[in-house]
Write a protein that holds these residues in place. Sequence first.
Motif, PDB file in Angstrom:
ATOM      1  N   ALA A 118       4.008 -10.188 -24.826  1.00 52.17           N
ATOM      2  CA  ALA A 118       4.186 -11.543 -24.868  1.00 52.17           C
ATOM      3  C   ALA A 118       4.783 -12.265 -23.589  1.00 52.17           C
ATOM      4  N   ASN A 119       5.450 -11.720 -22.855  1.00 49.21           N
ATOM      5  CA  ASN A 119       6.086 -12.078 -21.486  1.00 49.21           C
ATOM      6  C   ASN A 119       6.412 -10.776 -20.670  1.00 49.21           C
ATOM      7  N   GLY A 120       6.817 -11.256 -19.440  1.00 52.71           N
ATOM      8  CA  GLY A 120       7.629 -10.039 -18.497  1.00 52.71           C
ATOM      9  C   GLY A 120       8.722  -9.616 -18.820  1.00 52.71           C
ATOM     10  N   THR A 121       9.662 -10.266 -19.333  1.00 50.03           N
ATOM     11  CA  THR A 121      10.896  -9.791 -20.022  1.00 50.03           C
ATOM     12  C   THR A 121      10.760  -8.684 -20.793  1.00 50.03           C
ATOM     13  N   VAL A 122       9.907  -9.178 -21.953  1.00 53.35           N
ATOM     14  CA  VAL A 122       9.481  -7.715 -22.949  1.00 53.35           C
ATOM     15  C   VAL A 122       8.634  -6.696 -22.427  1.00 53.35           C
ATOM     16  N   THR A 138      18.102 -10.496  -7.857  1.00 55.68           N
ATOM     17  CA  THR A 138      16.892 -10.620  -8.690  1.00 55.68           C
ATOM     18  C   THR A 138      16.934 -11.827  -9.848  1.00 55.68           C
ATOM     19  N   MET A 139      15.861 -11.948 -10.399  1.00 55.85           N
ATOM     20  CA  MET A 139      16.061 -12.778 -11.592  1.00 55.85           C
ATOM     21  C   MET A 139      16.545 -12.189 -12.732  1.00 55.85           C
ATOM     22  N   ILE A 140      17.307 -12.892 -13.337  1.00 52.46           N
ATOM     23  CA  ILE A 140      18.129 -12.292 -14.660  1.00 52.46           C
ATOM     24  C   ILE A 140      17.312 -11.571 -15.821  1.00 52.46           C
ATOM     25  N   ALA A 141      15.914 -11.527 -15.625  1.00 54.02           N
ATOM     26  CA  ALA A 141      15.206 -10.930 -16.629  1.00 54.02           C
ATOM     27  C   ALA A 141      15.167  -9.364 -16.356  1.00 54.02           C
ATOM     28  N   SER A 142      15.537  -9.118 -15.078  1.00 56.02           N
ATOM     29  CA  SER A 142      15.408  -7.785 -14.847  1.00 56.02           C
ATOM     30  C   SER A 142      16.605  -6.984 -15.596  1.00 56.02           C
ATOM     31  N   ALA A 169      12.921  -1.066  -9.429  1.00 59.72           N
ATOM     32  CA  ALA A 169      12.501  -1.684  -7.944  1.00 59.72           C
ATOM     33  C   ALA A 169      11.917  -3.093  -8.252  1.00 59.72           C
ATOM     34  N   VAL A 170      12.560  -4.149  -8.026  1.00 60.52           N
ATOM     35  CA  VAL A 170      12.058  -5.422  -8.137  1.00 60.52           C
ATOM     36  C   VAL A 170      11.614  -5.901  -6.848  1.00 60.52           C
ATOM     37  N   HIS A 171      10.135  -6.332  -6.907  1.00 60.35           N
ATOM     38  CA  HIS A 171       9.580  -6.685  -5.571  1.00 60.35           C
ATOM     39  C   HIS A 171       9.747  -8.332  -5.655  1.00 60.35           C
ATOM     40  N   GLU A 224       9.031  -0.192 -11.939  1.00 57.07           N
ATOM     41  CA  GLU A 224       8.867  -1.570 -11.059  1.00 57.07           C
ATOM     42  C   GLU A 224       8.829  -2.601 -12.020  1.00 57.07           C
ATOM     43  N   ASP A 225       9.628  -3.796 -11.520  1.00 52.54           N
ATOM     44  CA  ASP A 225       9.436  -4.957 -11.881  1.00 52.54           C
ATOM     45  C   ASP A 225       8.341  -5.716 -11.075  1.00 52.54           C
ATOM     46  N   ALA A 226       7.285  -5.955 -11.338  1.00 52.84           N
ATOM     47  CA  ALA A 226       6.058  -6.425 -10.589  1.00 52.84           C
ATOM     48  C   ALA A 226       5.891  -7.805 -10.947  1.00 52.84           C
ATOM     49  N   ALA A 227       6.911  -8.556 -11.559  1.00 52.89           N
ATOM     50  CA  ALA A 227       6.617 -10.094 -12.108  1.00 52.89           C
ATOM     51  C   ALA A 227       6.255 -11.059 -11.222  1.00 52.89           C
ATOM     52  N   GLU A 228       6.381 -10.512  -9.807  1.00 51.21           N
ATOM     53  CA  GLU A 228       6.181 -11.642  -8.772  1.00 51.21           C
ATOM     54  C   GLU A 228       5.115 -11.388  -7.848  1.00 51.21           C
ATOM     55  N   VAL A 229       4.548 -10.170  -7.935  1.00 51.43           N
ATOM     56  CA  VAL A 229       3.607  -9.538  -6.745  1.00 51.43           C
ATOM     57  C   VAL A 229       2.024  -9.016  -7.457  1.00 51.43           C
ATOM     58  N   PHE A 254       4.638  -6.574 -15.396  1.00 54.49           N
ATOM     59  CA  PHE A 254       4.322  -7.879 -14.645  1.00 54.49           C
ATOM     60  C   PHE A 254       4.576  -9.153 -15.626  1.00 54.49           C
ATOM     61  N   SER A 255       4.558 -10.138 -15.121  1.00 54.18           N
ATOM     62  CA  SER A 255       4.911 -11.439 -15.732  1.00 54.18           C
ATOM     63  C   SER A 255       3.372 -12.447 -15.734  1.00 54.18           C
ATOM     64  N   PHE A 256       2.998 -13.047 -16.692  1.00 56.80           N
ATOM     65  CA  PHE A 256       1.967 -13.864 -16.636  1.00 56.80           C
ATOM     66  C   PHE A 256       2.358 -15.551 -16.964  1.00 56.80           C
ATOM     67  N   ASN A 296       3.835 -20.028 -13.587  1.00 55.63           N
ATOM     68  CA  ASN A 296       4.102 -20.313 -12.099  1.00 55.63           C
ATOM     69  C   ASN A 296       3.675 -19.086 -11.436  1.00 55.63           C
ATOM     70  N   LYS A 297       3.199 -17.881 -12.125  1.00 59.35           N
ATOM     71  CA  LYS A 297       2.951 -16.728 -11.315  1.00 59.35           C
ATOM     72  C   LYS A 297       1.537 -16.805 -10.641  1.00 59.35           C
ATOM     73  N   ILE A 298       1.159 -15.790  -9.896  1.00 60.66           N
ATOM     74  CA  ILE A 298      -0.125 -15.783  -9.022  1.00 60.66           C
ATOM     75  C   ILE A 298      -1.143 -15.661 -10.070  1.00 60.66           C
TER      76      ILE A 298
HETATM   77  C1  LIG Z   1      11.555 -10.554 -11.087  1.00 64.29           C
HETATM   78  C2  LIG Z   1      11.216 -11.072 -12.511  1.00 64.29           C
HETATM   79  N1  LIG Z   1      11.497 -10.185 -13.622  1.00 64.29           N
HETATM   80  C3  LIG Z   1      10.975 -10.667 -14.806  1.00 64.29           C
HETATM   81  C4  LIG Z   1      10.524 -11.811 -15.085  1.00 64.29           C
HETATM   82  C5  LIG Z   1      10.531 -12.522 -16.538  1.00 64.29           C
HETATM   83  O1  LIG Z   1       9.032 -12.804 -16.913  1.00 64.29           O
HETATM   84  P1  LIG Z   1       8.873 -13.715 -18.173  1.00 64.29           P
HETATM   85  O2  LIG Z   1       9.261 -15.097 -17.557  1.00 64.29           O
HETATM   86  O3  LIG Z   1       7.394 -13.734 -18.169  1.00 64.29           O
HETATM   87  O4  LIG Z   1       9.656 -13.235 -19.161  1.00 64.29           O
HETATM   88  C6  LIG Z   1      10.502 -12.899 -13.815  1.00 64.29           C
HETATM   89  C7  LIG Z   1       9.966 -14.371 -14.308  1.00 64.29           C
HETATM   90  O5  LIG Z   1       9.910 -15.046 -13.264  1.00 64.29           O
HETATM   91  C8  LIG Z   1      10.825 -12.458 -12.714  1.00 64.29           C
HETATM   92  O6  LIG Z   1      10.826 -13.286 -11.486  1.00 64.29           O
END
Ligand SMILES: Cc1ncc(COP(=O)(O)O)c(C=O)c1O
Length: 384
Positions: free
Chosen positions: A65-69, A92-96, A137-139, A163-168, A187-189, A192-194
Motif C-alpha cells: 500500500a505504501n513505502g512505509t509499510v 532520513t525521512m521519519i518513515a524509516s 541503508a537509506v539512499h 535498504e530504504d530505497a524509497a527515493e532512488v 520502495f515508495s511509489f 512525488n517519487k520517480i
Molecule cells: C526515505 C523514505 N523512506 C520511506 C518513505 C515512505 O514512503 P511512503 O510515503 O510511500 O509511505 C519515504 C517517503 O517519502 C522516504 O522518503
Amino acid sequence: MIRSNSGAEMNNNIPVCEPLLGGREREYVLDALDSGWISSSGKYIAAFERAFASYIGVKHGIAVANGTVALHLALTALGIKKGDEVIIPDFTMIASAFAVCYTGAKPVFVDAEARTWNIDPSKIEEKVTTKTKAIMAVHIYGHPCEMNSILEISKKHDLKVIEDAAEVHGAEYLGKKCGNLGDIAGFSFFANKIATTGEGGMVVTNDDELAEKCRYFRNLCFPIKGERVHLHNDIGFNYRISNLHAAIGLAQVQKIDFYVARRRENNRFYREYLSEIPGITFQQELAGSKNVYWMNAIVIDRDAFGTSRNELKVKLKKEGIDTRYFFCGMHRQPSLVKYGCQRKGNYEVADWLAENGLYLPSGSGLSESEIERISGIIIKSAGR
Ligand SMILES: Cc1ncc(COP(=O)(O)O)c(C=O)c1O
C-alpha cells in the motif's frame, strides 16, 4: 501527458514535485475498472511486481500500500522484534524510523556524511551492540549509500541489511541498482517519487523465503497455498495494493528510464544555471555511483550566498516557486525521544543539513525554461 496541477502551470506557479503520467496509465486503469478487478487481485499486480523486480534486477517484488509499510513488512520478514536494535541514519525521512518502531525494536541513529548526506559508514560500528540485528541503508535524495563498507560491517557483526530505497528508483552503485544491494529493500511509489502509483510501495528481494514471508504477512497471514481457511497462525497486516494502483505502476515502470533521465537532466540544468553562485552546495555524485536526483536538493551557506535558506524560501514562494526544507534529524523527533530513542550524540552533519537545506522543484515534467526562471530568482535573491 497528464500533469496533476495544470492550473498551477497556467498561473506560473511551479510545484516542488508533481507526478508525470506520460504513458499508458489511463488505458490500464480503465482496463482494470472494466474488468471488475479493483481490489487486491487482478492481472496488474503481478505484472507490476514482475516488471519492477526485473528493472531492479531482483527475483521478487511484493507490491504493497505504501513505502512505509514496505519497510515494516521487510523488517518483519527479517524477524526484527521487540528488544532488537536497528541502525538507521539520523538524517532520513521519519518513515524509516517509524517502520522500525512498528516492530517494537529500537532505531539507533548514525550521523550523515557531508558529501552524499547518506549514513556515514565510519560511524556505524561504534553504535553496534549485542542487540543490533540490522542496518537500514537509506539512499537519500537519489544517491546510493556507500554499500561496500556497510556490507562489510554487517558481515563482521552478522547483521541484516535492509535498504530504504524509497527515493532512488534507478540509482546504481558499482553497476547494480539500489534495491539489489542488501538482503531486502523497500520502495515508495508516492506521487512525488520517480515512478508512482499515487500511493503504493514494493518490497524487493532475491531471497525466496523472505519473499514468501512478505506475501504471507502482507495478507493478514492467510495461508499462501491451499484452501483459504480462516485460521491464522501469526498476526498479519493488510498491506495489500489495489489492482487500480498497480495498473498505474505498470505504465510508470514501462517509462522509468525516461523519468530517470529527466531527473538527471533537471539536475544538470540547475548546476549549469547556478554554477557561478557561491554558497550553494549540491549533493555530490561519487565515482561508481549513479545519482537519480529524486530531488534537486541544495544547502545554503548564508555568509557566502548572502541570504539565509529561510529567506530564500520566502522569496521563491513570493514568485510562485514551491520548495521544501530538508528532513529534521531523528534525534530531534519528540515522538522518537518519547519512544525511548537516544537523543544525545554528535549529529552535526544532520543538523547542518536540516538547518540549511532546501529542495527546489524537481518533477520529471519540469522544463529547462522553468529551471532557468527558478535559477534567475535564486540568483536575484542572493543580491547578485
Ligand atoms: C526515505 C523514505 N523512506 C520511506 C518513505 C515512505 O514512503 P511512503 O510515503 O510511500 O509511505 C519515504 C517517503 O517519502 C522516504 O522518503
